[in-house]
Design a protein around this motif. Sequence first.
Motif, PDB file in Angstrom:
ATOM      1  N   LEU A  16       0.826  -1.199   0.000  1.00  0.00           N
ATOM      2  CA  LEU A  16       0.000   0.000   0.000  1.00  0.00           C
ATOM      3  C   LEU A  16       0.864   1.255   0.000  1.00  0.00           C
ATOM      4  O   LEU A  16       0.581   2.210  -0.716  1.00  0.00           O
ATOM      5  N   GLU A  17       1.939   1.254   0.776  1.00  0.00           N
ATOM      6  CA  GLU A  17       2.855   2.401   0.779  1.00  0.00           C
ATOM      7  C   GLU A  17       3.413   2.645  -0.617  1.00  0.00           C
ATOM      8  O   GLU A  17       3.557   3.791  -1.038  1.00  0.00           O
ATOM      9  N   ASP A  18       3.721   1.578  -1.350  1.00  0.00           N
ATOM     10  CA  ASP A  18       4.252   1.723  -2.714  1.00  0.00           C
ATOM     11  C   ASP A  18       3.236   2.406  -3.622  1.00  0.00           C
ATOM     12  O   ASP A  18       3.588   3.279  -4.407  1.00  0.00           O
ATOM     13  N   VAL A  19       1.967   2.023  -3.497  1.00  0.00           N
ATOM     14  CA  VAL A  19       0.928   2.623  -4.325  1.00  0.00           C
ATOM     15  C   VAL A  19       0.764   4.091  -3.974  1.00  0.00           C
ATOM     16  O   VAL A  19       0.756   4.959  -4.847  1.00  0.00           O
ATOM     17  N   ILE A  20       0.633   4.382  -2.688  1.00  0.00           N
ATOM     18  CA  ILE A  20       0.402   5.759  -2.267  1.00  0.00           C
ATOM     19  C   ILE A  20       1.605   6.635  -2.598  1.00  0.00           C
ATOM     20  O   ILE A  20       1.443   7.755  -3.073  1.00  0.00           O
ATOM     21  N   SER A  21       2.809   6.121  -2.406  1.00  0.00           N
ATOM     22  CA  SER A  21       3.989   6.939  -2.682  1.00  0.00           C
ATOM     23  C   SER A  21       4.183   7.169  -4.175  1.00  0.00           C
ATOM     24  O   SER A  21       4.857   8.110  -4.568  1.00  0.00           O
ATOM     25  N   SER A  22       3.580   6.323  -5.016  1.00  0.00           N
ATOM     26  CA  SER A  22       3.710   6.513  -6.462  1.00  0.00           C
ATOM     27  C   SER A  22       2.695   7.523  -6.984  1.00  0.00           C
ATOM     28  O   SER A  22       2.762   7.934  -8.130  1.00  0.00           O
ATOM     29  N   GLU A  23       1.745   7.917  -6.163  1.00  0.00           N
ATOM     30  CA  GLU A  23       0.722   8.877  -6.541  1.00  0.00           C
ATOM     31  C   GLU A  23       0.994  10.208  -5.855  1.00  0.00           C
ATOM     32  O   GLU A  23       1.583  10.250  -4.785  1.00  0.00           O
ATOM     33  N   ILE A  24       0.553  11.256  -6.477  1.00  0.00           N
ATOM     34  CA  ILE A  24       0.645  12.564  -5.843  1.00  0.00           C
ATOM     35  C   ILE A  24      -0.661  12.783  -5.090  1.00  0.00           C
ATOM     36  O   ILE A  24      -1.726  12.883  -5.693  1.00  0.00           O
ATOM     37  N   ILE A  25      -0.575  12.799  -3.771  1.00  0.00           N
ATOM     38  CA  ILE A  25      -1.742  13.037  -2.940  1.00  0.00           C
ATOM     39  C   ILE A  25      -1.854  14.542  -2.730  1.00  0.00           C
ATOM     40  O   ILE A  25      -0.937  15.179  -2.233  1.00  0.00           O
ATOM     41  N   GLN A  26      -2.972  15.085  -3.160  1.00  0.00           N
ATOM     42  CA  GLN A  26      -3.188  16.520  -3.062  1.00  0.00           C
ATOM     43  C   GLN A  26      -3.479  16.919  -1.613  1.00  0.00           C
ATOM     44  O   GLN A  26      -3.987  16.115  -0.830  1.00  0.00           O
ATOM     45  N   PRO A  27      -3.161  18.160  -1.229  1.00  0.00           N
ATOM     46  CA  PRO A  27      -3.417  18.605   0.149  1.00  0.00           C
ATOM     47  C   PRO A  27      -4.875  18.490   0.576  1.00  0.00           C
ATOM     48  O   PRO A  27      -5.156  18.312   1.753  1.00  0.00           O
ATOM     49  N   ASN A  28      -5.797  18.550  -0.361  1.00  0.00           N
ATOM     50  CA  ASN A  28      -7.215  18.456  -0.013  1.00  0.00           C
ATOM     51  C   ASN A  28      -7.761  17.031  -0.116  1.00  0.00           C
ATOM     52  O   ASN A  28      -8.954  16.815   0.001  1.00  0.00           O
ATOM     53  N   GLU A  29      -6.891  16.039  -0.325  1.00  0.00           N
ATOM     54  CA  GLU A  29      -7.320  14.650  -0.432  1.00  0.00           C
ATOM     55  C   GLU A  29      -7.026  13.903   0.865  1.00  0.00           C
ATOM     56  O   GLU A  29      -6.097  14.224   1.594  1.00  0.00           O
ATOM     57  N   VAL A  30      -7.839  12.888   1.116  1.00  0.00           N
ATOM     58  CA  VAL A  30      -7.668  12.014   2.269  1.00  0.00           C
ATOM     59  C   VAL A  30      -7.588  10.586   1.749  1.00  0.00           C
ATOM     60  O   VAL A  30      -8.385  10.186   0.898  1.00  0.00           O
ATOM     61  N   VAL A  31      -6.637   9.825   2.227  1.00  0.00           N
ATOM     62  CA  VAL A  31      -6.533   8.416   1.869  1.00  0.00           C
ATOM     63  C   VAL A  31      -7.304   7.639   2.925  1.00  0.00           C
ATOM     64  O   VAL A  31      -7.032   7.756   4.122  1.00  0.00           O
ATOM     65  N   LEU A  32      -8.274   6.860   2.487  1.00  0.00           N
ATOM     66  CA  LEU A  32      -9.169   6.150   3.389  1.00  0.00           C
ATOM     67  C   LEU A  32      -9.222   4.684   2.972  1.00  0.00           C
ATOM     68  O   LEU A  32      -9.489   4.384   1.810  1.00  0.00           O
ATOM     69  N   LEU A  33      -8.954   3.793   3.900  1.00  0.00           N
ATOM     70  CA  LEU A  33      -9.030   2.367   3.612  1.00  0.00           C
ATOM     71  C   LEU A  33     -10.336   1.829   4.173  1.00  0.00           C
ATOM     72  O   LEU A  33     -10.584   1.900   5.376  1.00  0.00           O
ATOM     73  N   VAL A  34     -11.180   1.311   3.287  1.00  0.00           N
ATOM     74  CA  VAL A  34     -12.460   0.746   3.697  1.00  0.00           C
ATOM     75  C   VAL A  34     -12.716  -0.530   2.909  1.00  0.00           C
ATOM     76  O   VAL A  34     -12.190  -0.711   1.806  1.00  0.00           O
ATOM     77  N   SER A  35     -13.534  -1.371   3.476  1.00  0.00           N
ATOM     78  CA  SER A  35     -13.910  -2.600   2.770  1.00  0.00           C
ATOM     79  C   SER A  35     -15.052  -2.291   1.805  1.00  0.00           C
ATOM     80  O   SER A  35     -15.701  -1.236   1.881  1.00  0.00           O
ATOM     81  N   GLY A  36     -15.326  -3.245   0.918  1.00  0.00           N
ATOM     82  CA  GLY A  36     -16.470  -3.106   0.027  1.00  0.00           C
ATOM     83  C   GLY A  36     -17.768  -3.017   0.798  1.00  0.00           C
ATOM     84  O   GLY A  36     -18.673  -2.269   0.428  1.00  0.00           O
ATOM     85  N   ASP A  37     -17.872  -3.777   1.892  1.00  0.00           N
ATOM     86  CA  ASP A  37     -19.073  -3.713   2.726  1.00  0.00           C
ATOM     87  C   ASP A  37     -19.251  -2.316   3.319  1.00  0.00           C
ATOM     88  O   ASP A  37     -20.368  -1.794   3.377  1.00  0.00           O
ATOM     89  N   GLU A  38     -18.163  -1.704   3.753  1.00  0.00           N
ATOM     90  CA  GLU A  38     -18.233  -0.353   4.324  1.00  0.00           C
ATOM     91  C   GLU A  38     -18.629   0.669   3.257  1.00  0.00           C
ATOM     92  O   GLU A  38     -19.413   1.580   3.527  1.00  0.00           O
ATOM     93  N   LEU A  39     -18.105   0.508   2.047  1.00  0.00           N
ATOM     94  CA  LEU A  39     -18.513   1.407   0.964  1.00  0.00           C
ATOM     95  C   LEU A  39     -19.988   1.238   0.646  1.00  0.00           C
ATOM     96  O   LEU A  39     -20.689   2.214   0.372  1.00  0.00           O
ATOM     97  N   ASN A  40     -20.481   0.015   0.693  1.00  0.00           N
ATOM     98  CA  ASN A  40     -21.906  -0.208   0.449  1.00  0.00           C
ATOM     99  C   ASN A  40     -22.765   0.486   1.495  1.00  0.00           C
ATOM    100  O   ASN A  40     -23.835   1.009   1.177  1.00  0.00           O
ATOM    101  N   VAL A  41     -22.316   0.519   2.742  1.00  0.00           N
ATOM    102  CA  VAL A  41     -23.043   1.253   3.781  1.00  0.00           C
ATOM    103  C   VAL A  41     -23.102   2.737   3.421  1.00  0.00           C
ATOM    104  O   VAL A  41     -24.158   3.376   3.525  1.00  0.00           O
ATOM    105  N   LEU A  42     -21.985   3.312   2.977  1.00  0.00           N
ATOM    106  CA  LEU A  42     -21.970   4.721   2.571  1.00  0.00           C
ATOM    107  C   LEU A  42     -22.910   4.976   1.396  1.00  0.00           C
ATOM    108  O   LEU A  42     -23.651   5.964   1.377  1.00  0.00           O
ATOM    109  N   ILE A  43     -22.873   4.093   0.415  1.00  0.00           N
ATOM    110  CA  ILE A  43     -23.748   4.230  -0.759  1.00  0.00           C
ATOM    111  C   ILE A  43     -25.206   4.206  -0.322  1.00  0.00           C
ATOM    112  O   ILE A  43     -26.018   5.038  -0.755  1.00  0.00           O
TER     113      ILE A  43
END
Length: 87
Positions: A16-43
């Motif tokens: 995960l660190e490799d993926v995040i470090s390869s991307e430019i994370i903007q100051p207004n972005e938040v990296v959030l780790l959630v499961s598919g079930d948790e995303l379904n709750v949000l939806i």
Amino acid sequence: MRLLYFDPTANSFKGLEDVISSEIIQPNEVVLLVSGDELNVLINAVSEAIEAVDETEFMNRLQVSSDQAKDWRRRLAQIVSATYVPE
């Protein structure tokens, strides 16, 4: 909102660190780790809010339009359909 992919065989903090470090994370972005079930709750929560509240009240309470919320819900659903494996 965007989706960062990484190799599931390297599913570790290091991977995960490799993926995040390869991307430019903007100051207004938040990296959030959630499961598919948790995303379904949000939806589902967004869907319920859209159905339960009229447009004016929606904007007053959430500071976004119901159309913006529908777009967010659509984008979340795309992430789930691209990545979700039921537990």
